[in-house]
Design a protein around this motif. Structure first.
Motif, PDB file in Angstrom:
ATOM      1  N   ALA A 121      -3.276   3.830   5.218  1.00 25.24           N
ATOM      2  CA  ALA A 121      -3.867   4.550   4.099  1.00 25.24           C
ATOM      3  C   ALA A 121      -5.117   3.812   3.647  1.00 25.24           C
ATOM      4  O   ALA A 121      -5.257   2.605   3.862  1.00 25.24           O
ATOM      5  N   GLN A 122      -6.015   4.552   3.003  1.00 26.63           N
ATOM      6  CA  GLN A 122      -7.272   3.959   2.542  1.00 26.63           C
ATOM      7  C   GLN A 122      -7.022   3.097   1.314  1.00 26.63           C
ATOM      8  O   GLN A 122      -6.382   3.517   0.360  1.00 26.63           O
ATOM      9  N   LEU A 123      -7.557   1.872   1.349  1.00 23.33           N
ATOM     10  CA  LEU A 123      -7.476   0.976   0.196  1.00 23.33           C
ATOM     11  C   LEU A 123      -8.647   1.176  -0.742  1.00 23.33           C
ATOM     12  O   LEU A 123      -8.493   1.210  -1.960  1.00 23.33           O
ATOM     13  N   VAL A 124      -9.850   1.254  -0.168  1.00 22.29           N
ATOM     14  CA  VAL A 124     -11.067   1.305  -0.972  1.00 22.29           C
ATOM     15  C   VAL A 124     -12.172   1.898  -0.115  1.00 22.29           C
ATOM     16  O   VAL A 124     -12.083   1.899   1.118  1.00 22.29           O
ATOM     17  N   SER A 125     -13.196   2.443  -0.759  1.00 21.26           N
ATOM     18  CA  SER A 125     -14.353   2.942  -0.022  1.00 21.26           C
ATOM     19  C   SER A 125     -15.625   2.509  -0.733  1.00 21.26           C
ATOM     20  O   SER A 125     -15.643   2.313  -1.958  1.00 21.26           O
ATOM     21  N   ALA A 176      -7.467 -11.960  -5.978  1.00 20.99           N
ATOM     22  CA  ALA A 176      -8.243 -10.741  -5.710  1.00 20.99           C
ATOM     23  C   ALA A 176      -7.776 -10.069  -4.431  1.00 20.99           C
ATOM     24  O   ALA A 176      -7.465 -10.736  -3.443  1.00 20.99           O
ATOM     25  N   LYS A 177      -7.764  -8.743  -4.452  1.00 20.60           N
ATOM     26  CA  LYS A 177      -7.397  -7.968  -3.264  1.00 20.60           C
ATOM     27  C   LYS A 177      -8.572  -7.155  -2.725  1.00 20.60           C
ATOM     28  O   LYS A 177      -8.412  -6.380  -1.790  1.00 20.60           O
ATOM     29  N   ASN A 231      -2.298  -1.019   6.533  1.00 22.67           N
ATOM     30  CA  ASN A 231      -0.908  -0.606   6.740  1.00 22.67           C
ATOM     31  C   ASN A 231      -0.119  -0.833   5.452  1.00 22.67           C
ATOM     32  O   ASN A 231      -0.655  -1.324   4.447  1.00 22.67           O
ATOM     33  N   GLY A 232       1.156  -0.490   5.474  1.00 25.16           N
ATOM     34  CA  GLY A 232       1.948  -0.511   4.250  1.00 25.16           C
ATOM     35  C   GLY A 232       2.128  -1.879   3.637  1.00 25.16           C
ATOM     36  O   GLY A 232       2.009  -2.055   2.422  1.00 25.16           O
ATOM     37  N   ASN A 233       2.432  -2.910   4.461  1.00 23.70           N
ATOM     38  CA  ASN A 233       2.670  -4.237   3.890  1.00 23.70           C
ATOM     39  C   ASN A 233       1.382  -5.009   3.630  1.00 23.70           C
ATOM     40  O   ASN A 233       1.430  -6.123   3.124  1.00 23.70           O
ATOM     41  N   GLY A 234       0.239  -4.430   3.967  1.00 25.83           N
ATOM     42  CA  GLY A 234      -1.039  -5.047   3.661  1.00 25.83           C
ATOM     43  C   GLY A 234      -1.454  -6.174   4.587  1.00 25.83           C
ATOM     44  O   GLY A 234      -2.506  -6.788   4.377  1.00 25.83           O
ATOM     45  N   ASN A 244       0.865  -1.183   0.000  1.00 24.87           N
ATOM     46  CA  ASN A 244       0.000   0.000   0.000  1.00 24.87           C
ATOM     47  C   ASN A 244       0.898   1.228   0.000  1.00 24.87           C
ATOM     48  O   ASN A 244       1.298   1.722   1.052  1.00 24.87           O
ATOM     49  N   PRO A 245       1.263   1.712  -1.177  1.00 23.46           N
ATOM     50  CA  PRO A 245       2.286   2.770  -1.257  1.00 23.46           C
ATOM     51  C   PRO A 245       1.882   4.078  -0.598  1.00 23.46           C
ATOM     52  O   PRO A 245       2.745   4.893  -0.267  1.00 23.46           O
ATOM     53  N   GLU A 246       0.589   4.304  -0.396  1.00 28.06           N
ATOM     54  CA  GLU A 246       0.136   5.550   0.209  1.00 28.06           C
ATOM     55  C   GLU A 246       0.347   5.577   1.726  1.00 28.06           C
ATOM     56  O   GLU A 246       0.318   6.637   2.350  1.00 28.06           O
ATOM     57  N   ALA A 247       0.548   4.401   2.327  1.00 22.10           N
ATOM     58  CA  ALA A 247       0.688   4.332   3.778  1.00 22.10           C
ATOM     59  C   ALA A 247       2.053   4.845   4.214  1.00 22.10           C
ATOM     60  O   ALA A 247       3.080   4.472   3.648  1.00 22.10           O
ATOM     61  N   GLU A 248       2.052   5.692   5.255  1.00 20.98           N
ATOM     62  CA  GLU A 248       3.326   6.177   5.801  1.00 20.98           C
ATOM     63  C   GLU A 248       4.074   5.060   6.506  1.00 20.98           C
ATOM     64  O   GLU A 248       5.298   4.993   6.479  1.00 20.98           O
TER      65      GLU A 248
END
Length: 379
Positions: free
Chosen positions: A209-213, A354-355, A233-236, A14-18
């Motif tokens: 970070a948000q994955l989906v809404s 699927a994610k 989180n970053g590593n999912g 999740n590249p958007e996650a700090e």
């Protein structure tokens, strides 16, 4: 469970996650329950969890008893009070059996605490070190929605079965496991207009970070609706969908949950398997009850999702739902509430690339939930 693995060498999904904590995975989930011994038997017999550790009078603990169960990477801690009064009794009185602690496995529990508290998290447990002959574990914790808390667990210097204060638990009875592998995601229900507040909490305080809404157009039926956002989180390895009610003609499952749970809390835990047909078949044979999906769902499902590896017949017979995204497809099924209060339930999920979270199944799923609500008189 000592390991030299660190979160720093896990790939970032999740590249958007700090991802400033960072987190290795879910360490355990602790439920406060009215009778931990009987609850442990249920999760062992019906769900195939294996006995791991115990803490109580025999280990010098005077106020509670805890049973630790394990299946592959999943750990459950079931805790009951031994005396009247106190926080555990109050929690059970308010909420019934339910999740109190979502424990997160981290490299550094002290750093995790300071990073989150400095960003506005309310402290639940200041960092502390617990030791025994097997080594040491560092714990800290913060409060989240409702009375749910996150405990940060640093166990790289511990070789025991679970953690100091527990002894190995090896009873005679052990049921075979059912092929559950790990926790895929944990869903929290929050009150009206609170979803964005808690999504901001996970973004700012924990670096998610948000994955989906999903809005009320995505998740609605003729009668009810809800809103949902998924934080990761970053590593999912940690995925937290956060749900809130949305206006509908009748009372949604989120409103029903909040009314019976008396506030925000964990609605369901999604457990992953590599063979959902075998897993669900075993669970049904042991008496686990799942939501009923009408046969009409399967008449055109392959037109929607395309080719899959599994035969449709056993999926239809078991009531397993199918959905596809750009990465692949998934198979999922949901139990009825596993408690007398219509609050917590379990999802079984198998990902074939699927994610996503089964958006194409929302209508069928929520109509099935509404049929159950109607039978309870809470729709």
């Amino acid at each position: 469970m000592a390991t030299d693995k660190t979160a720093l060498n896990l790939p970032k999904e999740n590249p958007e996650a700090e991802d400033f904590l960072p987190i290795l995975g879910t360490d355990y989930i602790e439920l406060y329950v009215g009778n931990a011994k009987q609850a442990a038997y249920y999760y062992m017999s019906a769900w195939g969890f294996q006995p791991l550790a115990y803490s109580g009078l025999e280990t010098g603990l005077k106020d509670r008893a805890s049973y630790v169960l394990k299946q592959d990477k999943i750990r459950l801690v079931l805790t009951s009070p031994l005396k009247s009064g106190g926080d555990i009794n109050r929690h059970i009185e308010a909420h019934g059996d339910g999740v109190k602690v979502i424990a997160l496995w981290v490299d550094d529990a002290r750093k995790s605490y300071s990073e989150t508290v400095s960003r506005g998290a309310v402290s639940y447990m200041e960092p502390k070190v617990i030791k025994d002959v097997e080594g040491e574990v560092v714990l800290s914790g913060i409060q989240t929605y409702g009375e749910t808390v996150h405990t940060f667990v640093e166990r790289k210097n511990y070789k025991g079965a679970f953690m100091p204060g527990y002894r190995r638990w090896d009873p005679f009875y052990k049921a075979p496991d059912v092929g559950l592998k790990y926790i895929d995601h944990i869903v929290g229900n929050v009150g009206w207009n609170e979803m964005n507040k808690w999504c901001k909490f996970y973004a700012h305080v924990m670096g998610f970070a948000q994955l989906v809404s999903f809005d009320d157009k995505d998740i609605s039926t003729e009668y009810t609706a809800l809103m949902s956002k998924v934080m990761s989180n970053g590593n999912g390895r940690i995925k937290f969908p956060i749900n809130e009610p949305a206006s509908g003609r009748k009372k949604s499952q989120i409103e029903e949950f909040i009314n019976f749970y008396n506030g925000s809390g964990v609605q369901h835990i999604a457990l992953a398997t590599d063979n959902i047909i075998e897993t669900v078949g075993s669970l049904k044979a042991r008496g686990v009850e799942f939501l009923t999906i009408p046969p009409s769902y399967y008449e055109n499902v392959l037109d929607r999702v395309g080719k899959i590896d599994e035969d449709l017949a056993p999926l239809s017979e078991l009531g397993i739902l199918i959905d596809r995204d750009d990465e692949g497809y998934l198979l999922q099924i949901f139990t009825k509430p596993i408690l007398d209060r219509p609050t917590m339930f379990i999802e079984i999920i198998q990902r074939k690339g699927a994610k996503s979270f089964g958006k194409g199944n929302f209508k069928a799923l929520f109509e099935a939930i509404e049929r159950e609500q109607e039978s309870r008189g809470t729709l």
